[in-house]
Design a protein around this motif. Structure first.
Motif, short mmCIF file in Angstrom:
data_model
loop_
_atom_site.label_atom_id
_atom_site.label_comp_id
_atom_site.label_asym_id
_atom_site.label_seq_id
_atom_site.Cartn_x
_atom_site.Cartn_y
_atom_site.Cartn_z
N SER A 1 0.73 -1.13 -0.04
CA SER A 1 -0.37 -0.34 0.10
C SER A 1 1.35 1.07 -0.16
O SER A 1 0.39 2.87 0.44
CB SER A 1 -0.69 0.18 1.23
N TYR A 2 2.15 1.36 -0.03
CA TYR A 2 3.19 2.22 -0.22
C TYR A 2 3.12 3.42 0.52
O TYR A 2 3.04 4.19 0.45
CB TYR A 2 2.47 3.54 -1.87
N CYS A 3 3.29 2.46 1.90
CA CYS A 3 3.08 3.46 2.68
C CYS A 3 4.34 3.86 2.89
O CYS A 3 4.56 4.77 3.78
CB CYS A 3 2.54 2.75 4.76
N GLY A 4 5.82 3.61 2.51
CA GLY A 4 7.19 3.66 3.08
C GLY A 4 7.76 3.72 4.10
O GLY A 4 9.27 3.72 4.77
N CYS A 5 7.20 2.15 4.99
CA CYS A 5 8.01 1.93 5.40
C CYS A 5 9.16 1.09 5.48
O CYS A 5 10.15 0.75 6.16
CB CYS A 5 7.43 0.30 7.01
N ALA B 1 11.35 2.11 2.76
CA ALA B 1 11.97 2.87 2.76
C ALA B 1 12.38 4.10 4.20
O ALA B 1 13.54 3.73 3.92
CB ALA B 1 11.11 4.24 1.83
N ILE C 1 15.22 2.41 -1.69
CA ILE C 1 13.39 2.82 -2.11
C ILE C 1 12.52 3.70 -2.63
O ILE C 1 12.70 4.70 -1.83
CB ILE C 1 12.69 1.59 -0.94
N GLU C 2 12.04 4.30 -3.31
CA GLU C 2 11.57 5.12 -3.82
C GLU C 2 10.10 4.49 -3.80
O GLU C 2 9.47 3.78 -4.57
CB GLU C 2 11.71 5.87 -5.49
N VAL C 3 9.10 5.60 -2.75
CA VAL C 3 7.83 5.15 -2.60
C VAL C 3 7.14 6.15 -3.48
O VAL C 3 6.77 7.57 -2.91
CB VAL C 3 7.19 4.91 -1.32
N LYS C 4 6.64 5.77 -4.67
CA LYS C 4 5.41 6.38 -5.70
C LYS C 4 4.46 6.57 -4.76
O LYS C 4 3.90 5.68 -4.20
CB LYS C 4 6.31 6.40 -6.99
N GLU C 5 3.55 7.51 -5.67
CA GLU C 5 2.01 7.48 -4.88
C GLU C 5 1.08 5.79 -5.22
O GLU C 5 1.07 5.17 -4.31
CB GLU C 5 1.21 8.23 -5.71
#
Lengths: 54, 396
Positions: free
Chosen positions: A8-12, A14, A22-26
């Motif tokens: 779900s691209y939460c970025g934990c 990253a 790790i690039e977190v896009k939308e």
């Protein structure tokens, strides 16, 4: 790294990535070539949505 | 190339507050966020203390408050509970449950109304330092790549904290300090009181706790956070499904949202500023290590960052030396608490279910005159001598 489709691209991931690779896009997760498969992100993911490639 | 005085990366509550106060102080400000909708999806249980609004010169707005909170219920693994409610004791840390999707947007609007330029759906891809010390940030929006040059960058990009890492600041959150958080927003919940926060401790959520935060009617944020190192092979999601199934209030509830996110609970980062750069919010780990709450502290960090950035622009001095006062302000506001609560966590997360049960039993007979987190810890020390050794000096 295999990113499961329930990510779900939460970025934990990253956040704990020491190499900042790790690039977190939308709606996408992009691992740079700097990733050395240390696995820290796999353990941190609340959804178990990351899997190491064999 | 776009030029600005201050570029704020990330429009969560901390970033928007930084942008608001920087603009109010007279600086040219750009506030950018990668998402198409500021505030969504939420990554948060949405609790906020009442004092926050005064501290940030904000009027409480019913658009973004769902419920006023009158107390807490602490639940031990065997179900023994301790109720601490406003009708019995004074609760200095009482508060509200927000609707973050609305709140965050309103905070960004406050920044916009002070004159900040807002760029949504705009992601920072990297930054480089120019010869004059300023930063140029490479941005991507709707397939276009462009540069923004800023005298001061404010990194408010959440737990990911790319900005700090790009700038080489010591701001890394170790895995043992990154809570893996997960939450369902549910209806059909059967809370005993819809104005009381519930906290469940023990093996239900190793390294954290399971929470129920009521949002009015039968709606609740049911979530938990774990430290993966303490949690074996089970994912946070699996812990949550089990917790919800085993809890009376949520076993028949229906989820309408799944929220996830990391929560940095290691205490303030070592370097939250450098030449031409400030960090605030989760990016600076401005989070209460015990509760995991970071809205108030992140927004206070944002306010200080914005104010100091505006002063620096006025003075024409963006050096680390000038920006140092930001760290001092943050430290005065929350540094001591963070250190204290960090120690409480180190202790609390080592307790077994049996020990937690015995603490809850001992709490049964206690009368509290006033309840704050500090008062609770004092009570804990009374019933658990082991706690006195670790925490006595800090709290007594």
């Amino acid at each position: 790294m295999i990113v499961k489709d329930w990510c779900s691209y939460c970025g934990c991931c990253a956040g704990v990535c020491i190499r900042n690779c790790i690039e977190v896009k939308e709606t996408a997760l992009v691992f740079s070539d700097d990733c050395n498969n240390c696995g820290i992100c796999v353990k941190a993911c609340p959804l178990a949505a990351l899997e190491m490639e064999e | 190339m776009i030029k600005t005085d201050v570029l704020v990366i990330g429009a969560g509550p901390a970033g928007s507050t930084a942008a608001r106060f920087a603009a109010k102080g007279g600086a040219d400000v750009i506030l950018m966020d990668k998402k198409s909708e500021i505030g969504a999806p939420k990554r948060c249980a949405e609790g906020i203390s009442k004092q926050t609004f005064q501290k940030l010169d904000l009027e409480m707005d019913p658009h973004w408050v769902t419920r006023e909170i009158e107390g807490v219920r602490l639940v031990a693994p065997d179900g023994t509970d301790v109720w601490i409610t406003n009708d019995v004791v004074e609760l200095p840390e009482a508060g509200y449950i927000l609707e973050r999707k609305v709140f965050d947007k309103h905070m960004a609007m406050e920044a916009g109304r002070e004159g900040a330029e807002i760029k949504i759906k705009t992601q920072a891809k990297g930054l480089k330092r120019e010869d004059d010390g300023t930063f140029t940030v490479t941005c991507e929006s709707m397939g276009e790549t462009f540069d923004i040059n800023a005298k001061i960058i404010i990194g408010a990009d959440g737990p990911e904290s790319h900005v700090a890492k790009w700038a080489g600041l010591k701001a890394y959150t170790k895995p043992k300090h990154m809570e893996s958080g997960i939450q369902f927003e549910m209806c059909n919940a059967k809370m005993q009181r819809s104005d009381v926060l519930e906290f469940y401790f023990g093996s239900v959520a190793p390294g954290g706790y399971f929470w129920l935060f009521p949002k009015g009617d039968d709606i609740v944020n049911a979530g938990l956070a774990i430290i993966p190192d303490f949690a074996g092979d089970k994912s946070a999601y699996e812990y949550l499904v089990d917790a919800v199934d085993n809890c009376y209030a949520t076993q028949d509830a229906q989820a309408v949202e799944l929220n996830v996110g990391g929560d940095p609970v290691g205490g303030l980062v070592k370097e939250m500023y450098g030449d031409n750069i400030l960090l605030c919010g989760d990016a600076a780990s401005q989070v209460n290590p015990l509760t995991g709450g970071g809205i108030t502290s992140g927004m206070m960090g944002g306010r200080f960052a914005g104010e100091v950035a505006a002063e620096a622009i006025k003075a024409g001095d963006y050096s680390k030396k000038f920006l140092k006062k930001y760290a001092k302000m943050v430290d005065d506001e929350m540094g001591h608490d963070m250190e204290k609560y960090s120690k409480v966590c180190d202790y609390l997360w080592t307790l077994s279910d049996e020990e937690l049960n015995s603490i809850a039993h001992a709490f049964q007979g206690m009368e509290f005159s006033k309840i704050s987190t500090t008062e609770l810890v004092k009570a804990l020390i009374k019933v658990q001598p082991k706690a006195a050794l670790k925490l006595g000096k800090l709290f007594l």
